[in-house]
Design an enzyme around this catalytic site. Structure first.
Site, PDB file in Angstrom:
ATOM      1  N   LYS A   1     -34.478  99.605  51.877  1.00 44.77           N
ATOM      2  CA  LYS A   1     -35.541 100.181  50.850  1.00 44.77           C
ATOM      3  C   LYS A   1     -36.557  99.862  51.863  1.00 44.77           C
ATOM      4  CE  LYS A   1     -33.271  97.962  46.717  1.00 44.77           C
ATOM      5  NZ  LYS A   1     -32.366  97.586  46.373  1.00 44.77           N
TER       6      LYS A   1
ATOM      7  N   ASP B   1     -45.645 107.674  60.123  1.00 47.21           N
ATOM      8  CA  ASP B   1     -45.717 108.354  61.573  1.00 47.21           C
ATOM      9  C   ASP B   1     -45.238 107.049  62.849  1.00 47.21           C
ATOM     10  OD1 ASP B   1     -46.815 110.049  61.168  1.00 47.21           O
ATOM     11  OD2 ASP B   1     -48.942 109.289  60.777  1.00 47.21           O
TER      12      ASP B   1
ATOM     13  N   ASP C   1     -38.189  76.004  54.948  1.00 43.71           N
ATOM     14  CA  ASP C   1     -39.584  75.291  56.299  1.00 43.71           C
ATOM     15  C   ASP C   1     -40.324  76.364  56.324  1.00 43.71           C
ATOM     16  OD1 ASP C   1     -38.592  73.499  56.081  1.00 43.71           O
ATOM     17  OD2 ASP C   1     -37.267  73.338  58.250  1.00 43.71           O
TER      18      ASP C   1
END
Length: 371
Positions: free
Chosen positions: A115, A120, A293
């Protein structure tokens, strides 16, 4: 062709949670596009939100923006013929990835699950959402789906453009101009990682490496919890050495009920090792987010058997304190809307639930043996 990317500094990333946030931002970016729009979506279903995207894309094409759209042949079945004709009539270059055909047999299982949208070659959106009302406002129970996307600017956008261009060439045989380098935009250190079926599994490898080195926490949100043995083993070992391991999975609201039942076969050993498992209750949890973490991974990949075997997937890895804090806050808030599964409660579930889980687990194993 294997395609791997390096870490890039100088990026800006914005986390967007649910369609109310990311769809307006994506539509606004389309409306402001000046030269090119590259879109790649697994799921495309005709409806209210898809209609808004088609309007925005056709307007862009009419003002001279080059618009290219890749839609998966299976996930795009719900895009009506009329909507496809609207796109093509506006001059939008529409490509269908791996159209379904009976003579392809198991090759029909190979899907483009990514997805991605790039505006531009400057702004990118990546995550787990499709062009469908399930991610937008809906009155149906369990909707809208709980999902995340992120907006990115900076040098890493060129790698996402390159990723798109490789697939475009694979589908059409036509090369696109090489992406231009982008200037620094922010403090985020980022890397694009991918899965290309069994051929390339960089997302899985990156997750395993970070889990194996984790010192404080491993938090994972995933829609379909069918992890490989290596991932299950890594989660157990992390918990056994004292790492805070939490796995948040979809609860009863799901679009794949068989996965919901089959995934239960993994609970016992994980719970015994100290892994905490949560089932998200209010809606369908469709987000795919890993927090180890301070390292974050998000995108399209669920880290399940099926994704890792058959799909094209794309994630971004991010090291950036502000995003880490945002993701931590998001997961903590979501955990408050979950039911935690404990080892003692799990051992007391009735026999008919165990039988249902066993049947679906066996069937899932048979499916995975298909070649």
């Amino acid at each position: 062709m294997r395609q791997r990317f390096n870490w890039r500094g100088g990026n800006q990333i914005q986390l967007m949670v649910d369609g109310e946030q990311f769809f307006p931002a994506m539509l606004a970016a389309i409306e402001q596009a000046e030269s090119s729009l590259l879109l790649e979506f697994y799921l495309a279903i005709s409806g209210k939100i898809t209609d808004r995207f088609i309007h925005a894309l056709t307007d862009a094409a009419r003002r001279g923006v080059i618009v290219r759209l890749i839609i998966d042949g299976f996930g795009g079945r719900g895009l009506s013929r009329a909507d496809r004709q609207r796109l093509q009539a506006a001059g939008i270059r529409l490509v269908i990835y791996n159209p379904l055909q009976l003579n392809k047999l198991t090759r029909n299982f190979a899907r483009d699950h990514r997805k991605l949208m790039v505006v531009d070659e400057r702004i990118a959106f990546i995550g787990g959402a499709g062009l469908a009302d399930e991610y937008w406002l809906s009155e149906r129970p369990g909707c809208p789906w709980h999902e995340v996307m992120c907006r990115i600017e900076g040098p890493v956008v060129a790698d996402l453009v390159s990723l798109y261009q490789q697939l475009w060439f694979r589908c059409t045989g036509k090369s696109l101009p090489a992406p231009s380098a982008r200037p620094d935009q922010g403090p985020a250190l980022m890397k694009v990682t991918t899965v290309q079926g069994l051929y390339q599994q960089d997302i899985k490898v990156a997750f395993l490496n970070h889990v194996n080195a984790a010192r404080e926490r491993v938090w994972l949100a995933t829609a379909y919890f069918m992890p490989s043995f290596s991932i299950r083993s890594a989660l157990r070992k992390a918990a056994e050495r004292g790492v805070d391991v939490r796995v948040m999975v979809a609860g009863p609201y799901t679009d794949q009920f068989w996965v919901y039942h089959a995934s239960k076969r993994y609970y016992r050993r994980l719970l015994k090792a100290g892994v905490r498992i949560y089932e998200y209750e209010p809606r369908f949890l469709h987000a795919k987010v890993g927090l180890v973490d301070t390292w974050v991974s998000l995108g399209s990949c669920n880290l399940d058997h099926w994704n890792l075997r058959w799909n094209l997937e794309a994630n971004v890895e991010v090291v950036e304190p502000a995003l880490t804090a945002q993701v931590e806050q998001l997961i903590r808030a979501d955990l408050e809307q979950c039911t935690e599964i404990t080892a003692s409660e799990w051992s007391k579930r009735p026999w008919y639930r165990k039988l249902k889980e066993l049947v679906w687990a066996l069937l899932s194993q048979l499916v995975l043996k298909i070649k």
